[in-house]
Design a protein around this motif. Structure first.
Motif, PDB file in Angstrom:
ATOM      1  N   LYS A  90       0.873  -1.290   0.210  1.00  0.00           N
ATOM      2  CA  LYS A  90      -0.093   0.163  -0.357  1.00  0.00           C
ATOM      3  C   LYS A  90       1.106   1.166   0.307  1.00  0.00           C
ATOM      4  O   LYS A  90       0.232   2.506  -0.193  1.00  0.00           O
ATOM      5  N   TYR A  91       1.539   1.030   0.888  1.00  0.00           N
ATOM      6  CA  TYR A  91       2.334   2.525   0.692  1.00  0.00           C
ATOM      7  C   TYR A  91       3.726   2.342   0.497  1.00  0.00           C
ATOM      8  O   TYR A  91       5.141   3.294   0.703  1.00  0.00           O
ATOM      9  N   GLY A  92       4.713   1.283   0.018  1.00  0.00           N
ATOM     10  CA  GLY A  92       5.566   1.336  -1.637  1.00  0.00           C
ATOM     11  C   GLY A  92       7.244   0.903   0.075  1.00  0.00           C
ATOM     12  O   GLY A  92       8.412   0.668  -0.592  1.00  0.00           O
ATOM     13  N   LEU A  93       6.451   0.475   0.927  1.00  0.00           N
ATOM     14  CA  LEU A  93       8.006   0.744   1.977  1.00  0.00           C
ATOM     15  C   LEU A  93       8.426  -0.599   2.094  1.00  0.00           C
ATOM     16  O   LEU A  93       8.322  -1.796   3.504  1.00  0.00           O
ATOM     17  N   ARG A  94       9.288  -0.970   1.064  1.00  0.00           N
ATOM     18  CA  ARG A  94       9.535  -2.101   1.269  1.00  0.00           C
ATOM     19  C   ARG A  94      11.395  -2.556   2.225  1.00  0.00           C
ATOM     20  O   ARG A  94      10.970  -3.661   2.712  1.00  0.00           O
TER      21      ARG A  94
ATOM     22  N   ALA B 119      10.358  -1.387   5.242  1.00  0.00           N
ATOM     23  CA  ALA B 119      10.244  -1.417   6.894  1.00  0.00           C
ATOM     24  C   ALA B 119      10.008  -2.642   7.333  1.00  0.00           C
ATOM     25  O   ALA B 119       9.814  -3.599   6.601  1.00  0.00           O
ATOM     26  N   LEU B 120      10.505  -2.766   8.610  1.00  0.00           N
ATOM     27  CA  LEU B 120      10.511  -3.959   9.372  1.00  0.00           C
ATOM     28  C   LEU B 120       9.007  -4.209  10.234  1.00  0.00           C
ATOM     29  O   LEU B 120       8.295  -4.894   9.868  1.00  0.00           O
ATOM     30  N   ALA B 121       8.044  -2.762  10.242  1.00  0.00           N
ATOM     31  CA  ALA B 121       6.969  -2.420  11.039  1.00  0.00           C
ATOM     32  C   ALA B 121       6.377  -1.259  11.158  1.00  0.00           C
ATOM     33  O   ALA B 121       6.945  -0.501  11.002  1.00  0.00           O
ATOM     34  N   GLY B 122       4.999  -0.907  11.677  1.00  0.00           N
ATOM     35  CA  GLY B 122       4.826   0.108  10.675  1.00  0.00           C
ATOM     36  C   GLY B 122       3.271   0.761  11.244  1.00  0.00           C
ATOM     37  O   GLY B 122       2.578  -0.646  11.977  1.00  0.00           O
ATOM     38  N   VAL B 123       2.925   1.509  11.819  1.00  0.00           N
ATOM     39  CA  VAL B 123       1.530   1.936  12.437  1.00  0.00           C
ATOM     40  C   VAL B 123       0.945   3.196  11.430  1.00  0.00           C
ATOM     41  O   VAL B 123       1.925   4.372  11.212  1.00  0.00           O
ATOM     42  N   LEU B 124      -0.004   3.687  11.588  1.00  0.00           N
ATOM     43  CA  LEU B 124      -1.392   4.078  10.524  1.00  0.00           C
ATOM     44  C   LEU B 124      -1.474   5.225  11.669  1.00  0.00           C
ATOM     45  O   LEU B 124      -2.824   4.494  12.582  1.00  0.00           O
ATOM     46  N   GLN B 125      -1.452   6.618  11.544  1.00  0.00           N
ATOM     47  CA  GLN B 125      -2.349   7.330  12.489  1.00  0.00           C
ATOM     48  C   GLN B 125      -3.493   8.302  12.029  1.00  0.00           C
ATOM     49  O   GLN B 125      -3.291   8.628  11.133  1.00  0.00           O
ATOM     50  N   PRO B 126      -4.477   7.445  11.612  1.00  0.00           N
ATOM     51  CA  PRO B 126      -5.951   7.669  10.423  1.00  0.00           C
ATOM     52  C   PRO B 126      -6.619   9.526  10.943  1.00  0.00           C
ATOM     53  O   PRO B 126      -6.679   9.748  10.523  1.00  0.00           O
ATOM     54  N   THR B 127      -5.766  10.060  12.418  1.00  0.00           N
ATOM     55  CA  THR B 127      -6.535  11.475  12.564  1.00  0.00           C
ATOM     56  C   THR B 127      -5.661  11.990  12.254  1.00  0.00           C
ATOM     57  O   THR B 127      -5.516  13.529  11.926  1.00  0.00           O
TER      58      THR B 127
ATOM     59  N   VAL C 155      16.463   7.677   2.915  1.00  0.00           N
ATOM     60  CA  VAL C 155      14.357   7.913   2.532  1.00  0.00           C
ATOM     61  C   VAL C 155      14.621   6.249   1.864  1.00  0.00           C
ATOM     62  O   VAL C 155      13.751   5.605   2.000  1.00  0.00           O
ATOM     63  N   ALA C 156      15.293   6.716   0.656  1.00  0.00           N
ATOM     64  CA  ALA C 156      15.768   5.479   0.142  1.00  0.00           C
ATOM     65  C   ALA C 156      15.839   4.223   0.842  1.00  0.00           C
ATOM     66  O   ALA C 156      15.780   2.402  -0.094  1.00  0.00           O
ATOM     67  N   LEU C 157      16.122   3.505   2.133  1.00  0.00           N
ATOM     68  CA  LEU C 157      16.347   2.739   2.863  1.00  0.00           C
ATOM     69  C   LEU C 157      14.771   1.658   3.055  1.00  0.00           C
ATOM     70  O   LEU C 157      14.915   0.473   2.734  1.00  0.00           O
ATOM     71  N   ALA C 158      14.001   3.078   3.159  1.00  0.00           N
ATOM     72  CA  ALA C 158      12.834   2.431   3.603  1.00  0.00           C
ATOM     73  C   ALA C 158      11.957   1.905   2.286  1.00  0.00           C
ATOM     74  O   ALA C 158      10.876   0.968   1.709  1.00  0.00           O
ATOM     75  N   VAL C 159      12.029   2.990   0.870  1.00  0.00           N
ATOM     76  CA  VAL C 159      11.111   3.484  -0.152  1.00  0.00           C
ATOM     77  C   VAL C 159      12.719   2.764  -1.486  1.00  0.00           C
ATOM     78  O   VAL C 159      13.112   3.982  -1.817  1.00  0.00           O
TER      79      VAL C 159
END
Ligand SMILES: Cc1cc2nc3c(=O)[nH]c(=O)nc-3n(C[C@H](O)[C@H](O)[C@H](O)COP(=O)(O)OP(=O)(O)OC[C@H]3O[C@@H](n4cnc5c(N)ncnc54)[C@H](O)[C@@H]3O)c2cc1C
Length: 329
Positions: A17-21, A23-31, A181-185
């Protein structure tokens, strides 16, 4: 009903969904909202004018004469006022009462050339704003005109917390920012950068902002110490300052943030030399973390000397009602 403030994302969500190849883990803050700062400043100006406020742009304050009636001098004229609020971000260190409580460092940012095809591939047309969990935090987002904007704190340090002209111009760490940034994307590796900039940050000892009266002046107030995260909290600090200036005892003037800057940084040259060592150690620690390696004793010790963020006991419980108002439903 309150939304869940954090939604855990799976590695496949992060990747697909986010192209974060990377990333090991993540959270979304929808607000969370993404704000275009120039539009915010122009919108605030419009609202102020609608309220009958007179705005004097390009009027550098050259002197503030304190007393029962304050006089604020600019190059072109003098204003008299019953109260003065110093809301100058890192520039507030011109006041000796504030200088020891703030260290001034740079936040840097850059924006890529237009890359709509990459954004489409990453699925970033509707955001999101992304930040990582480094000590020297990194953030990035897509812009409406098809670019990626990336930023990082913890840049150049100011000797004596003096801003002068040291924070004007382009970012110094553009290559580092893009590489991190390119490490994550990985799709952003080696991307062309169109422009970059930097600005001073008012790092407070505990990482929290403060709103208070000057110690020896009944009618001088300040709000500062946002530590590079002032866009949202500056609204709350403004409400506190309004209550303090109007001498109102209410939910805002009783908030835990309605107090003087807490803690002091060492005197110079220890502040500058020590600060540079600590920033370098934090950077090294982040790089080692990403390489899955442990930092040595000296690096860890230096990192431990970084004034913390929110410490237990630095924010009181009394103002919870006012804080609740700022949590979106
Ligand atoms: C590159 C960069 C990226 C950032 N990214 C984020 C982010 O993503 N999210 C976030 O929350 N925060 C971010 N920040 C921090 C945020 O910009 C600040 O915390 C916020 O703007 C502080 O608001 P303020 O009103 O205290 O100060 P400012 O918005 O800095 O306003 C202070 C004003 O005082 C003016 N001034 C200074 N001296 C004088 C004088 N002598 N006379 C008259 N005027 C004077 C300055 O020109 C300035 O306009 C970033 C900062 C930078 C530099």
């Amino acid at each position: 009903m309150h939304c869940a403030p954090f939604i855990e994302l799976s590695r496949s969500d992060l990747r697909d969904k986010y192209g974060l190849r990377g990333a090991l883990a993540g959270v979304l803050q929808p607000t969370v909202a993404l704000i275009q700062p120039a539009k915010l400043a122009r919108g605030m100006r419009r609202v102020a004018l609608d309220c009958g406020v007179r705005v004097f742009e390009n009027s550098k304050v050259t002197q503030v004469c304190r007393g029962p009636e304050c006089r604020v001098r600019t190059q072109d004229g003098t204003l008299t006022a019953a109260s003065v609020v110093v809301a100058l971000n890192a520039w507030a260190t011109i006041f000796p009462e504030i200088r020891r409580g703030l260290a001034v460092t740079a936040a840097e940012a850059c924006v890529t050339a237009r890359v709509p095809e990459i954004l489409a591939k990453l699925g970033w047309s509707q955001g999101p704003g992304i930040t990582d969990s480094r000590r020297m935090i990194l953030n990035w987002r897509a812009t409406p005109d098809g670019r990626v904007e990336m930023g990082k704190g913890g840049g150049r340090l100011a000797f004596g917390s003096r801003v002068a002209g040291r924070f004007d111009g382009g970012a110094i760490r553009v290559r580092q920012i893009v590489e991190e940034v390119a490490l994550a994307v990985p799709d952003l590796k080696g991307i062309d950068i169109a422009t970059s900039w930097m600005g001073p940050i008012d790092k407070s000892f505990h990482g929290l902002p403060a709103a208070s009266r000057f110690p020896n002046d009944e009618n001088m107030f300040y709000g500062c110490g946002f530590s590079g995260n002032g866009v949202g909290p500056s609204k709350l600090i403004a409400k506190i300052l309004a209550s303090l200036v109007l001498r109102r005892a209410d939910e805002y003037s009783s908030l835990g943030l309605a107090q003087p800057l807490q803690g002091t940084f060492p005197r110079e040259p220890v502040r500058y030399l020590g600060g540079r060592c600590v920033l370098a150690a934090m950077n090294r620690h982040d790089q080692l973390d990403h390489a899955n390696q442990s930092a040595g004793v000296l690096t860890r010790w230096l990192v431990s000397k970084m004034p913390g963020s929110i410490l237990p006991g630095t924010v009181g419980d009394d103002g919870n009602a006012a804080l609740q108002e700022h949590i979106p439903e």
